[in-house]
Design a protein around this motif. Structure first.
Motif, PDB file in Angstrom:
ATOM      1  N   THR A   1       5.059   1.942  -8.884  1.00 65.56           N
ATOM      2  CA  THR A   1       3.974   1.081  -9.410  1.00 65.56           C
ATOM      3  C   THR A   1       4.170  -0.265  -9.344  1.00 65.56           C
ATOM      4  O   THR A   1       3.495  -1.158  -9.029  1.00 65.56           O
TER       5      THR A   1
ATOM      6  N   GLN B   1      -7.164  -6.306  -6.375  1.00 66.95           N
ATOM      7  CA  GLN B   1      -8.004  -4.989  -7.260  1.00 66.95           C
ATOM      8  C   GLN B   1      -6.695  -3.877  -7.517  1.00 66.95           C
ATOM      9  O   GLN B   1      -6.424  -3.429  -8.565  1.00 66.95           O
ATOM     10  N   ARG B   2      -5.857  -3.676  -6.393  1.00 68.88           N
ATOM     11  CA  ARG B   2      -4.924  -2.682  -6.768  1.00 68.88           C
ATOM     12  C   ARG B   2      -3.793  -3.380  -7.844  1.00 68.88           C
ATOM     13  O   ARG B   2      -3.174  -2.543  -8.481  1.00 68.88           O
TER      14      ARG B   2
ATOM     15  N   PHE C   1       2.027   1.745  -3.437  1.00 68.85           N
ATOM     16  CA  PHE C   1       1.103   2.178  -4.249  1.00 68.85           C
ATOM     17  C   PHE C   1       0.575   3.721  -4.082  1.00 68.85           C
ATOM     18  O   PHE C   1       0.239   4.231  -5.033  1.00 68.85           O
ATOM     19  N   GLU C   2       0.760   4.157  -2.950  1.00 75.35           N
ATOM     20  CA  GLU C   2       0.400   5.518  -2.845  1.00 75.35           C
ATOM     21  C   GLU C   2       1.739   6.421  -2.910  1.00 75.35           C
ATOM     22  O   GLU C   2       1.298   7.663  -3.135  1.00 75.35           O
TER      23      GLU C   2
ATOM     24  N   LEU D   1     -10.132   2.990  -8.491  1.00 75.15           N
ATOM     25  CA  LEU D   1      -9.596   1.396  -9.023  1.00 75.15           C
ATOM     26  C   LEU D   1     -10.666   0.951  -9.672  1.00 75.15           C
ATOM     27  O   LEU D   1     -11.869   0.776  -9.360  1.00 75.15           O
TER      28      LEU D   1
ATOM     29  N   LEU E   1       0.769  -1.204  -0.007  1.00 79.67           N
ATOM     30  CA  LEU E   1       0.005  -0.097   0.005  1.00 79.67           C
ATOM     31  C   LEU E   1       0.871   1.292  -0.112  1.00 79.67           C
ATOM     32  O   LEU E   1       0.527   2.172  -0.582  1.00 79.67           O
TER      33      LEU E   1
ATOM     34  N   ASP F   1      -8.470  -6.915  -1.815  1.00 77.65           N
ATOM     35  CA  ASP F   1      -8.103  -5.443  -2.189  1.00 77.65           C
ATOM     36  C   ASP F   1      -6.750  -5.317  -2.840  1.00 77.65           C
ATOM     37  O   ASP F   1      -6.384  -4.809  -3.723  1.00 77.65           O
TER      38      ASP F   1
ATOM     39  N   TYR G   1      -5.001  -2.494 -11.151  1.00 78.35           N
ATOM     40  CA  TYR G   1      -4.916  -1.040 -11.369  1.00 78.35           C
ATOM     41  C   TYR G   1      -3.413  -0.885 -11.621  1.00 78.35           C
ATOM     42  O   TYR G   1      -3.276  -0.093 -12.632  1.00 78.35           O
TER      43      TYR G   1
ATOM     44  N   SER H   1       4.950  -1.718  -5.869  1.00 71.92           N
ATOM     45  CA  SER H   1       3.376  -2.098  -5.398  1.00 71.92           C
ATOM     46  C   SER H   1       2.943  -3.438  -5.866  1.00 71.92           C
ATOM     47  O   SER H   1       2.253  -4.283  -5.063  1.00 71.92           O
ATOM     48  N   TYR H   2       3.200  -3.765  -7.244  1.00 67.36           N
ATOM     49  CA  TYR H   2       2.524  -4.812  -7.955  1.00 67.36           C
ATOM     50  C   TYR H   2       3.314  -6.048  -7.181  1.00 67.36           C
ATOM     51  O   TYR H   2       2.432  -7.170  -6.969  1.00 67.36           O
TER      52      TYR H   2
END
Length: 322
Positions: A138, A163-164, A115-116, A292, A112, A160, A167, A141-142
Motif C-alpha cells: 500500500t 483517488q487511489r 495497489f492490487e 474507493l 496500480l 484516478d 484510499y 502504491s502511494y
C-alpha cells in the motif's frame, strides 16, 4: 503404488498437452504476431497474448510494434494478476523510453500493480481486515502514484491516481490504529500513545484521526497524565462529537467528571461489511472496504499540498513546463 503411477502419468500427460499449446509459431511475421496478440487480448485470453507479445518483443526488438507491445504486455500481465511482471515490464519501458509519450502509463501501471498486490482474490471474497496486513505494498502504491502525479500532473491517469492515493492513505492510517490497539492490549501504553500521536500529526483528513485521538486519551489516562488526557478528549469532543468512543453521559456534572464519563475506551467500530456480504463471500450485500471512497475535501487539500511541495523540490530541468 499403481494408483500413484497412474496419477503421475495423467498429470504428466496434461502438462505435456498444455506445454504443447504454449509454442508460438516461429514463421509468424511481426504484423501477424501483433494481430494475433490483439485478438487474444480482445478475447481476454491473456496468457496467450503474453506469450505472443513476448515473442514479438524478442524477435523484433526494433520493429514498428516493439514499443506498443511493451505497453500492452503491462496490461496483459496486470489482467493475468502477475504484478511482479507488470513492474518488471514497466521498469524496462521507462528505462528504455524515458521520454516516450506514453511513459505516464508505465508509471501508472507500477502504482496500480502495487495497489492490487494487497487486494488478491482472498481479500475480495473473504472477510479479511486489510488494516491488519503488512502495509508495504500500500505504501509502495502511494509513492508510485505520487511519482506519476509529480512528473505528469496533466496525465489522463492523474485523477484516478489521486483517488487511489486517498484510499491508500486512509488504509495506512487505519493500519496505525490497528497497531496502536495491539500495543494497548499488550500494555505497551507509551508505544500506543506514540502511534496515536503519529496518526493525528501525519494523517490529517483521514477517518483515522478521531481514533488516534481516542487512543491518546486512553493512553494518557492509563499513564496518569490526566491533564494531557483532558486536552486530547476536548479536541476529540470539539471536532468529532459523533465518534463511537463518546457517550452521552455526564452533561450535568463538573467539566472534568463530565469528560471522564463521556469517554468509552472500549468502543467498537461499525461493521464495514453486511452479514449478507460475508455469507455470500462478497457476491451480495454491502462492502465498504473495497470501494474507493470519494475525495474528502480536507484530505484532498492535504495531498495537493504534499504533491506541490514534492514537485517544487525537483530540479528545474526535470519539472514539467506549465
Amino acid at each position: 503404488m499403481r494408483v500413484q503411477h497412474l496419477l503421475f502419468l495423467a498429470l504428466f500427460t496434461v502438462l505435456a498437452a498444455c506445454s504443447g499449446k504454449k509454442v508460438v509459431e516461429e514463421n509468424l511475421s511481426e504484423r501477424e504476431l501483433y494481430e494475433q496478440a490483439q485478438t487474444d487480448l480482445n478475447k481476454n485470453n491473456f496468457s496467450s497474448a503474453i506469450r505472443k507479445l513476448q515473442a514479438l518483443e524478442s524477435r523484433y526488438p526494433f520493429g514498428r510494434y516493439a514499443e506498443q507491445s511493451q505497453l500492452e504486455l503491462m496490461y496483459a500481465h496486470y489482467k493475468n494478476r502477475d504484478y511482479e511482471a507488470v513492474n518488471a515490464t514497466a521498469d524496462r519501458f521507462i528505462r528504455l523510453h524515458p521520454q516516450h509519450e506514453n511513459a505516464d502509463y508505465a508509471y501508472y501501471m507500477r502504482g496500480l500493480s502495487a495497489f492490487e498486490q494487497d487486494r488478491g482474490i482472498l481479500a475480495r471474497f473473504l472477510p479479511l481486515d486489510m488494516t491488519q496486513r503488512d502495509p508495504g505494498a500500500t505504501r509502495d502504491s502511494y509513492n508510485e502514484f505520487a511519482r506519476l502525479i509529480q512528473r505528469y500532473p496533466n496525465s489522463q491517469y492523474a485523477p484516478d491516481a489521486r483517488q487511489r492515493m486517498i484510499y491508500a492513505r486512509n488504509l495506512l492510517a487505519d493500519y496505525e490504529v490497528h497497531a496502536a490497539r495491539y500495543y494497548i492490549k499488550r500494555k505497551a501504553y507509551v508505544a500506543a500513545l506514540n502511534r496515536g500521536r503519529y496518526i493525528v500529526e501525519n494523517f490529517q483528513g483521514t477517518p483515522a484521526v478521531p481514533d488516534g485521538l481516542a487512543i491518546m486519551v486512553q493512553s494518557y489516562r492509563i499513564l496518569g497524565l490526566d491533564e494531557l488526557a483532558d486536552d486530547s478528549l476536548a479536541t476529540l469532543q470539539a471536532n468529532y462529537p459523533e465518534h463511537a468512543s463518546l457517550t452521552k453521559r455526564g452533561k450535568k456534572r463538573s467539566k472534568k467528571l463530565a469528560r471522564e464519563d463521556n469517554f468509552n475506551p472500549n468502543y467498537k467500530e461499525p461493521a464495514s461489511r453486511s452479514w449478507l456480504n460475508k455469507a455470500s463471500f462478497g457476491l451480495l450485500g454491502k462492502d465498504n472496504r473495497l470501494e474507493l471512497p470519494p475525495a474528502r475535501t480536507q484530505a484532498d487539500r492535504e495531498i495537493q499540498r504534499q504533491l506541490k511541495d514534492a514537485e517544487e523540490s525537483l530540479p528545474r530541468e526535470i519539472r514539467r513546463a506549465k
